[in-house]
Scaffold this active site. Sequence first.
Site, PDB file in Angstrom:
ATOM      1  N   TYR A 135      34.313  -2.942  16.780  1.00  0.00           N
ATOM      2  CA  TYR A 135      34.131  -3.260  18.192  1.00  0.00           C
ATOM      3  C   TYR A 135      33.237  -4.485  18.387  1.00  0.00           C
ATOM      4  CZ  TYR A 135      36.076   1.393  19.229  1.00  0.00           C
ATOM      5  OH  TYR A 135      36.888   2.500  19.332  1.00  0.00           O
ATOM      6  N   LYS A 185      37.660   3.817   4.798  1.00  0.00           N
ATOM      7  CA  LYS A 185      39.065   3.740   4.365  1.00  0.00           C
ATOM      8  C   LYS A 185      39.134   2.666   3.290  1.00  0.00           C
ATOM      9  CE  LYS A 185      43.413   4.953   4.619  1.00  0.00           C
ATOM     10  NZ  LYS A 185      43.867   6.199   3.981  1.00  0.00           N
ATOM     11  N   ASP A 218      41.116   9.552   7.118  1.00  0.00           N
ATOM     12  CA  ASP A 218      42.223  10.471   7.382  1.00  0.00           C
ATOM     13  C   ASP A 218      41.912  11.861   6.828  1.00  0.00           C
ATOM     14  OD1 ASP A 218      42.279   9.282   4.890  1.00  0.00           O
ATOM     15  OD2 ASP A 218      44.419   8.846   4.903  1.00  0.00           O
ATOM     16  N   ASP A 242      34.237   6.752  16.717  1.00  0.00           N
ATOM     17  CA  ASP A 242      34.839   7.003  18.022  1.00  0.00           C
ATOM     18  C   ASP A 242      35.957   8.037  17.901  1.00  0.00           C
ATOM     19  OD1 ASP A 242      35.491   6.810  20.673  1.00  0.00           O
ATOM     20  OD2 ASP A 242      36.028   4.695  20.624  1.00  0.00           O
ATOM     21  N   ASP A 246      35.926  12.304  19.140  1.00  0.00           N
ATOM     22  CA  ASP A 246      36.895  12.905  20.054  1.00  0.00           C
ATOM     23  C   ASP A 246      37.499  14.167  19.439  1.00  0.00           C
ATOM     24  OD1 ASP A 246      36.498  11.172  22.091  1.00  0.00           O
ATOM     25  OD2 ASP A 246      38.543  10.429  22.199  1.00  0.00           O
TER      26      ASP A 246
END
Length: 349
Positions: A135, A185, A218, A242, A246
């Site tokens: 971001y 990742k 993942d 982020d 959630d």
Amino acid sequence: MKDYKIAVIPGDGIGKEVIEAALIPIRAAASKHGAKLTETSFDWSCETYLKTGRMMPENGIDTLRDFDSILLGAVGWPKTVPDSVSLHGLLLPIRKQFDLYANIRPHRLLPGISGPLAKSDFDILCIRENTEGEYSGAGGRVHVGTPQEVAVETSIFTRHSVERILRFGFEQARLRRGKLASTTKSNAQKYTMVMWDEITEELAPAYPDVEVTRYHIDALSARMITHPETLDVVVASNLFGDILTDIGAAIQGGLGFAASANINPLGGVPSMFEPVHGSAPDIAGTGAANPIATVWSGAMMLDFLGEREASADLLAALSRITRRTLLLTPDCGGTSNTFSLAREIANAL
């Protein structure tokens, strides 16, 4: 009596409702323990943008600088202002200008609340790097509107920022159950994420009492659903954090319980506390908004200000009320509205 200066930014949609309601028990908890909150409200929102062309005034950051904390309701009204404008015009500048590099989100089921999982014994603290990463806002577009249009978005990871968020995660794990999950990742992103993994390994020997596990994003996303009870402190980059938070909100009963803190652990600037459910235009003005995430964020604010007894008392009162379903808002199966639930929490103090 200690007097704290609080900047209140209700923002958009249900942000205005949950802030006004949640301040009832937040103030009550502070007062009960000998603290006073002196609030100054700022009408900075998408409505402000439509009137002035700015989400907040040009001197907004300087205006906020002298406050002890910021309490934010919600930002966004996508029907009239693109999220890319509202986010980059208010929330992200506050995080970046005050270097609020640690975004902290607790994920656990409050008493009486049911989540979508069969398991209910999880207690996860997600720590998200909050100032750079995916971001960062570095990039641009060329040949706009033509078939040759190109958009470039560059992730920025500095050793300084990665190291400090990982250190903060290690320190939080020491205060809890001594387990740290670092997520990347690195099998696909061989520069930024490999550097993150390397820094994790470099720091680990300084925290021999903390068990460190590295996950790909993942795999960790799946683990939060299948084995959430195995996780304690999770540290992630801006984007990965982020996404994971959630998931955390979903398994703890929904976004109505999603509290957060944006802090600079070094102090010297106002940290910001906010529910992360968004402005919810579909229920704005109906009285159906759940104020619990905002109350919980307020408890985190009191704790960060040093009012730990007031914070613990507020969370205890909240836990007493969530056991009584009918006192909750419709999203929890109750019959209360935003303000009546907030008053019940204050009464439970």
